[in-house]
Scaffold this motif. Structure first.
Motif, short mmCIF file in Angstrom:
data_model
loop_
_atom_site.label_atom_id
_atom_site.label_comp_id
_atom_site.label_asym_id
_atom_site.label_seq_id
_atom_site.Cartn_x
_atom_site.Cartn_y
_atom_site.Cartn_z
N ALA A 522 -8.50 -12.75 6.28
CA ALA A 522 -9.52 -11.70 6.23
C ALA A 522 -10.54 -11.98 5.14
CB ALA A 522 -8.88 -10.35 5.99
N SER A 523 -11.67 -11.30 5.27
CA SER A 523 -12.74 -11.33 4.27
C SER A 523 -12.81 -9.97 3.60
CB SER A 523 -14.08 -11.63 4.95
OG SER A 523 -15.16 -11.31 4.11
N PHE A 524 -12.73 -9.96 2.28
CA PHE A 524 -12.83 -8.73 1.49
C PHE A 524 -13.99 -8.90 0.51
CE2 PHE A 524 -11.58 -5.90 -2.06
CZ PHE A 524 -11.50 -4.70 -1.35
N LEU A 525 -15.19 -8.58 0.99
CA LEU A 525 -16.41 -8.72 0.19
C LEU A 525 -16.90 -7.34 -0.23
CD1 LEU A 525 -18.47 -11.51 2.00
CD2 LEU A 525 -17.11 -11.70 -0.08
N LEU A 526 -17.07 -7.14 -1.50
CA LEU A 526 -17.56 -5.89 -2.05
C LEU A 526 -19.02 -6.02 -2.43
CD1 LEU A 526 -14.56 -4.93 -4.37
CD2 LEU A 526 -15.02 -4.12 -2.06
N GLN A 527 -19.71 -4.88 -2.38
CA GLN A 527 -21.12 -4.83 -2.75
C GLN A 527 -21.35 -3.63 -3.66
OE1 GLN A 527 -24.33 -6.60 -1.85
NE2 GLN A 527 -24.62 -5.33 -3.67
N THR A 617 -12.83 -15.74 -3.61
CA THR A 617 -11.60 -16.37 -4.09
C THR A 617 -10.45 -16.07 -3.15
OG1 THR A 617 -12.41 -16.03 -6.33
CG2 THR A 617 -10.09 -16.62 -6.08
N PHE A 618 -9.68 -17.10 -2.86
CA PHE A 618 -8.54 -16.94 -1.95
C PHE A 618 -7.34 -16.36 -2.71
CE2 PHE A 618 -4.61 -18.69 -0.05
CZ PHE A 618 -4.69 -18.07 1.19
N SER A 619 -6.70 -15.38 -2.08
CA SER A 619 -5.47 -14.80 -2.63
C SER A 619 -4.32 -15.16 -1.72
CB SER A 619 -5.60 -13.28 -2.74
OG SER A 619 -4.34 -12.69 -3.04
N SER A 620 -3.30 -15.77 -2.31
CA SER A 620 -2.13 -16.17 -1.51
C SER A 620 -1.10 -15.06 -1.41
CB SER A 620 -1.49 -17.42 -2.13
OG SER A 620 -1.07 -17.15 -3.45
N GLN A 621 -1.43 -13.86 -1.89
CA GLN A 621 -0.51 -12.74 -1.72
C GLN A 621 -0.53 -12.29 -0.28
OE1 GLN A 621 -0.40 -9.54 -4.48
NE2 GLN A 621 -1.32 -10.74 -6.15
N VAL A 640 -1.66 -10.12 6.12
CA VAL A 640 -2.98 -10.70 5.94
C VAL A 640 -3.06 -11.43 4.61
CG1 VAL A 640 -3.93 -8.61 4.88
CG2 VAL A 640 -5.47 -10.20 6.04
N PHE A 641 -3.79 -12.54 4.62
CA PHE A 641 -4.28 -13.21 3.42
C PHE A 641 -5.79 -13.02 3.39
CE2 PHE A 641 -0.46 -15.49 4.68
CZ PHE A 641 0.26 -15.54 3.51
N ALA A 642 -6.39 -12.97 2.21
CA ALA A 642 -7.81 -12.62 2.14
C ALA A 642 -8.55 -13.47 1.12
CB ALA A 642 -7.97 -11.14 1.79
N PHE A 643 -9.84 -13.63 1.39
CA PHE A 643 -10.80 -14.16 0.43
C PHE A 643 -11.51 -12.97 -0.20
CE2 PHE A 643 -10.19 -17.95 3.01
CZ PHE A 643 -10.21 -18.96 2.08
N LEU A 804 -8.52 -4.75 -3.95
CA LEU A 804 -9.39 -4.40 -5.07
C LEU A 804 -8.75 -4.81 -6.39
CD1 LEU A 804 -11.93 -3.03 -6.16
CD2 LEU A 804 -10.67 -0.87 -6.14
N SER A 805 -7.47 -4.58 -6.51
CA SER A 805 -6.77 -5.00 -7.72
C SER A 805 -6.80 -6.53 -7.87
CB SER A 805 -5.34 -4.49 -7.69
OG SER A 805 -4.62 -4.91 -8.82
N ILE A 806 -6.60 -7.25 -6.78
CA ILE A 806 -6.65 -8.70 -6.82
C ILE A 806 -8.04 -9.19 -7.19
CG2 ILE A 806 -6.46 -10.77 -5.39
CD1 ILE A 806 -4.27 -9.31 -3.80
#
Length: 826
Positions: A522-527, A617-621, A640-643, A804-806
């Motif tokens: 997944a993509s987790f992009l904040l603005q 940034t990739f999170s392996s959690q 899910v894994f996310a950037f 968000l914490s990651i």
């Protein structure tokens, strides 16, 4: 009676007749008044099979049969002068025939209107519709003809002689004119084109049917004397007096309906500047449910939402809206509290028991009260309003629908600037205060003066429910049919209305997008918001309640695969692609897995073509997409894994039209609103804790007591320190919408730092460590932190909270450097 009358007009003779022109004209006016009253009553009737519809059709039959036909007949016959006007030989009528002639057309007309109302509307068979209109025309035309000749047979001193050709011609005129009139009416009404001038045309044809038949029949009628009237000549005016009284009554009905119509229009204009709750119901064909007047079922919540600060705006960021959004997806958790809410609001004067229109009225909220009190009162008014609409639609609150994912603006036409040029021509300027189209500049704060806000509950019903709604008086229509009228009532442009209806329909057709099984990337992009109102997250327009993601694997990764992915933890997307491209060319199971990982990254870039994603940034959690959500008796196991990344605040544009911004707080509320989510029970528990005190009887606060109920002014007598006794019951620290939105200044802090009125979240980590010599080779199973929470304590963290914490931890350069050097360490 002298012998001269008998000599001039002997028994069996046929004296000459002449007509009074002014009474002929008045007879047509009488018929037109009755016909117009009939059309207005028919236009405002409740369509369906209920008793109200039958009563209103009966009123239409009475108006047409008694006023338009019966009154016209006797006013018209009063224009007939026999002989030289001697009172002994004028037309007098028998009371029995006169009464029967008034009842007969009402019964026949009612049958005709009932046939047209039942078989014309909502019938796709053209032959059936035409047959229904033909039956209606024949019944109405026959009633006109039957009433005329039956009334003439009641003449006491004459033997009526009728010419067959004129009888047939008169009946044909009545039937054809009635058929044309009602065909036009039902056609225009079915397409919501029944404006005032069209109804006047229908009334004109009906009056032509009555008067044309009457005078055509009168031209073929001769009067043969069989007796003389012995008494006062004033008796012949009794029927005329009765007819005039009935006609004046019909005029009163018309004026009353006109006054009600003007009041409704004024109420619609005022409603466009208020906070209104409406219900948008679609059938299987995509048609929209409307009232007989072509409007959405709706009621006013309050006159205006009180903004606690100048820059505050009631939108999807607002915690109150997010509370409403979640409650509408679990009505059963609050439905038992609504009676107490209603009594509380009536006692405080915010909701009056009844109004002249029969609906409870809602006053504006007191802006001097505390924020928590105001929030509690507004949320109570929303629930009570929804219950009132459900009752008017004769349905359960649980079946009323879900709240739409936006606060809609009405009354925008009221913000146009109108002025005249040098030649006196009216010029309408563009909307004032609308958001700018320049996305780079960010959303502009709209000017809400003179505007209203609309909350919409949406749902889609099947054939059985749509038939039930139509039977109680509602109708389904396409946007082409009711668009203009609906846009006028909302005071918005037709283009905006079409866009709104399309969005509502798409929202109803949207299916739950939560995957059941598999592993996703997944993509987790904040603005950051340009006006410092928190964070937005980039999601897909098609699925705004789910992160943009692509499927990585059909099942969960093995411990070895988790260890391979942990090697990329803390690397940007571009760095991950570089490392993957430099992998060995051997065709091993590990190489195949890495190739699949690379392909998924490239596919994700295609889904989210944002430059910021390449620096994410990739999170392996390994995180659960759904926290405890179950579907069809089984839990959803997708992970899910996310950037994770944050865009620059000055770049507000998006590279793809398929993406959109959603407030992070609202995105979290959406994740807690899926069917089967355990957070529904937790929110219901919090609502009962907050509003359950309303059930407690406290002296004058009893809903059936003698305390003040009509106005907040009287309620102010019971205030203590700025709050009433009843308001002090709802405590600020137990508000069920607290904590739904993080503080903008601390929006980048970890979710664990957010306060919760019901305590913290208990988290247990399941970590299995293999005994190996090298610490750097620690093998971790179940990389993600799986939460175990008691259902009655507090809500679990969503995947958005964890990401968000990651993301926050990755923004620490020192922590990221350690992660790169020791990717397996936590």
């Amino acid at each position: 009676m002298g012998p001269i009358i008998e000599e001039l007009y002997p028994i069996g003779s046929r004296p000459g007749i002449h007509y009074l022109p002014h009474l002929i004209f008045i007879s047509y006016i009488v018929s037109l008044i009755g016909a117009f009253t009939t059309v207005e009553l028919l236009h405002r009737r409740v369509s369906g099979s209920g008793w109200r519809s039958l009563v209103q059709l009966g009123a239409c039959a009475v108006s047409f049969g008694l006023v338009a036909i019966w009154c016209m007949h006797f006013v018209g016959n009063r224009a007939i002068i026999v002989g030289r006007g001697e009172s002994e030989i004028q037309l007098y009528y028998n009371a029995t025939y006169t009464t029967v002639s008034a009842i007969l057309p009402i019964v026949v007309i009612f049958m005709g209107l009932l046939a047209a109302d039942r078989f014309y509307k909502n019938n796709k068979n053209a032959s059936t519709r035409y047959a229904a209109l033909l039956i209606c025309g024949v019944c109405c035309g026959a009633s006109v003809t039957a009433m005329h000749y039956l009334g003439n047979q009641g003449t006491t001193n004459y033997q009526i002689r009728n010419t067959p050709a004129f009888v047939i011609g008169a009946a044909a005129i009545a039937i054809v004119a009635c058929f044309v009139a009602f065909s036009l009416f039902f056609h225009w009404s079915g397409h919501w084109m029944n404006v005032i001038w069209r109804r006047i045309i229908v009334a004109f044809f009906l009056a032509v049917a009555v008067c044309g038949m009457h005078w055509t029949a009168a031209a073929g009628t001769s009067y043969e004397i069989r007796g003389y009237h012995r008494g006062s000549g004033a008796a012949r005016n009794i029927n005329v007096i009765v007819a005039v009284c009935l006609c004046l009554g019909a005029c009163g009905v018309c004026f009353t309906m006109g006054f009600i119509k003007q009041r409704q229009q004024r109420k619609e204009r005022d409603r466009a500047k208020q906070v209104v709750l409406a219900v948008a119901t679609f059938d299987s064909d995509g048609r929209l449910l409307v009232t007989p007047g072509g409007l959405l079922p709706c009621q006013t919540i309050t006159r205006q939402f009180h903004q606690r600060t100048f820059d505050e705006e009631f939108n999807i960021r607002h915690p109150v809206f997010q509370w409403l959004y979640r409650v509408s997806r679990n009505w059963s958790g609050i439905v038992d509290l609504i009676p107490a809410m209603r009594d509380h609001l009536q006692h405080m004067g915010y909701v009056q028991v009844s109004t002249p229109l029969g609906n409870p009225s809602r006053d504006s909220l007191d802006t001097e009260e505390g924020d928590s009190t105001y929030s509690a009162i507004f949320r109570q008014m929303f629930c009570v309003t929804a219950q009132d609409i459900a009752r008017s639609m004769e349905t359960r609150l649980q079946d009323l629908g879900y709240l739409f994912e936006d606060v809609l603006t009405t009354g925008t036409l009221l913000t146009k600037i109108m002025f005249r040029d040098g030649q006196g021509k009216t010029i309408i300027a563009n909307d004032v205060g609308l958001p700018r189209k320049d996305v780079e500049a960010g959303p502009e704060q709209p000017i809400l003066f003179g505007r209203g806000q609309l909350l919409v509950l949406t749902r889609k019903v099947g054939k059985e429910e749509s038939n039930r709604l139509q039977n109680i008086g509602y109708r389904f229509a396409s946007t082409d049919q009711i668009g203009d009228q609906l846009a006028r009532s909302m005071q918005i442009s037709r283009h905006d209305l079409n866009d709104l209806i399309a969005r509502l329909q798409t929202y109803c057709d949207r299916k739950a997008a939560m995957p059941r099984y598999g592993t996703y990337l997944a993509s987790f992009l904040l603005q950051p918001s340009p006006v410092m109102k928190g964070l937005d997250v980039i999601v897909s327009k098609a699925c705004p309640d789910r992160l943009p993601m692509v499927k990585f694997m059909s099942d969960e990764p093995t411990p070895k695969q988790l260890r391979m992915l942990s090697a990329f933890n803390g690397f940007t997307l571009d760095e991950c692609l570089i490392r993957l491209s430099s992998a060995s060319g051997l065709v091993t199971a590990d190489d195949v897995f890495m190739e699949k990982f690379r392909n998924c990254i490239q596919e994700l870039v295609g889904e989210v073509p944002e430059p910021a994603l390449r620096q994410a940034t990739f999170s392996s959690q390994q995180l659960d997409i759904a926290h405890g959500i179950s579907g069809q008796n089984e839990a959803l196991q997708a992970t899910v894994f996310a950037f994770c990344g944050i865009k620059e605040v000055y770049n507000q544009s998006l590279s793809s039209q398929k993406l959109r911004y959603v407030p992070l707080s609202f995105f979290k509320a959406s994740l807690r609103s899926y069917p089967g989510c355990p957070d529904h029970a937790i929110l219901a528990h919090e609502n009962h804790k907050e509003f359950g005190s309303l059930f407690a009887p406290t002296g004058d606060f009893s809903s059936h007591g003698n305390g003040p109920k009509s106005s907040p002014k009287w309620a102010s007598i019971f205030r203590s320190n700025g709050k009433t006794m009843s308001e002090s019951i709802v405590q600020a620290d137990s508000s069920s919408e607290q904590g739904l939105v993080p503080n903008p200044q601390t929006s980048l802090d970890p979710p664990n730092s957010m306060t919760n009125p019901f305590g913290g979240i208990m988290v247990s980590q399941e970590v299995i460590i293999s005994q190996v010599a090298d610490v750097s080779q620690i093998e971790l199973h179940e990389m993600g932190v799986r939460s175990q929470v008691s259902a009655g304590d507090s809500e679990q963290m969503t995947v958005a909270d964890r990401l968000l914490s990651i993301t926050t931890s990755f923004r620490d350069p020192h922590a990221r450097l350690l992660t790169k050097e020791h990717p397996a360490r936590r």
